[in-house]
Design a protein around this motif. Structure first.
Motif: not given
Length: 448
Positions: A326-337
């Motif tokens: 029930n825990l969620s972590a988000s990661y932004i990748a558009s700058r490198d992928i």
């Protein structure tokens, strides 16, 4: 003398008693597995010579093949089958008229999607029908070639049709005649499916092996010089999310490791088979959701946009989301992928630490300790065009890496030294006057 004779007889008796147990211990059981389809099958790397495919490898491949959509599977299950049956009763040196497997050979040659496992690991608990029932979610229906022509098959749902085939157990017919009759049954069933215009996937294998192949223990092999073939690492099939018409998202990684805290161990999610509930793809957006039985859930969100500067469409991996308990972590990748829309993206390491490509998008201190590390990562969410292979990969490594720059500088420095040396050699002048031994010697005045 009499004592030595009795001891020799006793040793011979022990050998006769325990020789069968030694023979059974040095034998492996295996059955061949042939699979072909009128639809597209996911790729499977050809096994190396002498490799025995495991039951787990086959289960993982069938999961990727039947993960989405409805399928009609024809299981031709023979009582016994070994690869020696193909060697003994198959056509040799191109003599197909002498082969007992004409229809099977024609079906395999005409099919564009096929999988061949010459040696599949077999044990007493091996049950191909139960494995397919688990993957398709339907019970097998026992049919024969005559009743199949009158059977109504709904293509909107999955179907598992079981055709049992005998082996050489009758004294009235030879093994070749029995296998030839089985081949005729297979040809009749395939013709009936083509007449009904029903897409199908056919599997031909044995319920148990007809022969057990003995193996020589390593300790018994002679020690000396020999040619060795490198045991190449086994290549896993990519993760594919299929829609009607073929796959639309493909992902491959050697390891998908996650860690929830500095003291907890790394967990490799690539070792488990995920489900794709919640995945979607369309012309501009793709989302791959991988749900695992361990409770982890990974999602990859991609989008495609047109950029007027480059006059082409590009796709980017906008976000990676990890969920657990029930825990969620988000990661932004558009700058490198990112990569052109018709390409795939590849990187040796995609992580949220070290050489960061996944930028944490959370302020929670506990969630910020989560670590993701994807090794040998490759993904494509657009431009597959019903293909089961990745497109040309846009790699995260730049063209001129530090190693290339070091090599270029070293070569240029070496060339500079060589040119300078040649220039110095060309500037050396030889003497223009020499002593003549028959004439007067050269006089050099010392006063000047």
């Amino acid at each position: 003398m009499a004592g030595s004779r009795s001891s020799t007889r006793l040793m011979g008796l022990y050998i006769l008693l325990f020789a069968p147990f030694f023979a059974l211990g040095s034998a492996t059981s295996q059955v061949p597995f042939l699979m072909w389809s009128s639809e597209r099958l996911p790729p499977l790397a050809s096994p190396t010579a002498g490799h025995i495919a495991s039951y787990e490898q086959l289960s993982a491949y069938l999961t990727s093949a039947f993960s989405s959509g409805s399928h009609t599977v024809l299981l031709f299950l023979q009582d016994k089958l070994s690869k020696d049956d193909f060697t003994v009763f198959g056509g040799v040196f191109g003599n197909k008229e002498d082969s007992a497997f004409k229809n099977i050979e024609d079906a395999m040659q005409s099919s564009t999607s096929k999988v061949t496992l010459p040696a599949l690991e077999w044990s007493g608990s091996f049950n191909m029908a139960a494995l397919l029932q688990e993957k398709l979610g339907v019970s097998p229906v026992l049919v024969d070639a005559d009743t199949l022509s009158h059977l109504t098959i709904k293509t909107s749902v999955s179907n598992l049709l079981l055709i049992n085939l005998p082996y050489c157990s009758s004294l009235q017919k030879s093994c070749k005649e029995v296998l030839h009759e089985n081949d005729e049954i297979i040809g009749k069933v395939l013709s009936s499916m083509k007449a009904k215009n029903i897409p199908y996937t056919a599997i031909y294998t044995g319920f148990q092996p007809s022969r057990v192949i003995s193996e020589t223990p390593i300790s018994d092999q002679p020690v000396g010089r020999s040619l060795l073939q490198a045991d190449g690492s086994e290549v896993k099939p990519p993760i594919m999310f299929n829609v009607s018409g073929g796959p639309c998202i493909m992902l491959w990684a050697q390891n998908l490791t996650v860690r929830l805290s500095p003291s907890s161990p790394w967990i490799d999610l690539a070792q488990d088979v995920p489900s794709f509930v919640g995945s979607l793809c369309n012309g501009s957006t793709s989302r791959l959701v991988l749900s695992y039985q361990s409770g982890f859930r990974l999602s990859f969100s991609m989008s495609k946009r047109f950029y007027s500067v480059s006059a082409r469409e590009w796709f980017s991996l906008d976000a990676v989301e990890l969920q657990y308990a029930n825990l969620s972590a988000s990661y932004i990748a558009s700058r490198d992928i990112y990569a052109p829309a018709e390409y795939s993206f590849h990187c040796q390491s995609v992580a949220n630490f070290g050489d960061i490509r996944l930028h944490t998008n959370t302020t929670d201190t506990n969630l910020s300790q989560w670590r993701l590390n994807f090794i040998d990562f490759q993904i494509q969410g657009f431009g597959l065009a019903n293909s089961t292979n990745f497109s040309y990969a846009s790699d995260c490594a730049s063209f001129f890496t530090p190693a290339i720059w070091m090599g270029l500088v070293t070569v240029l420095l070496t060339l500079l030294i060589l040119v300078y040396g040649l220039h110095m050699i060309m500037q050396i002048n030889t003497m223009d006057r020499f002593d003549d031994p028959k004439g007067p010697s050269i006089s050099v005045p010392q006063s000047e």
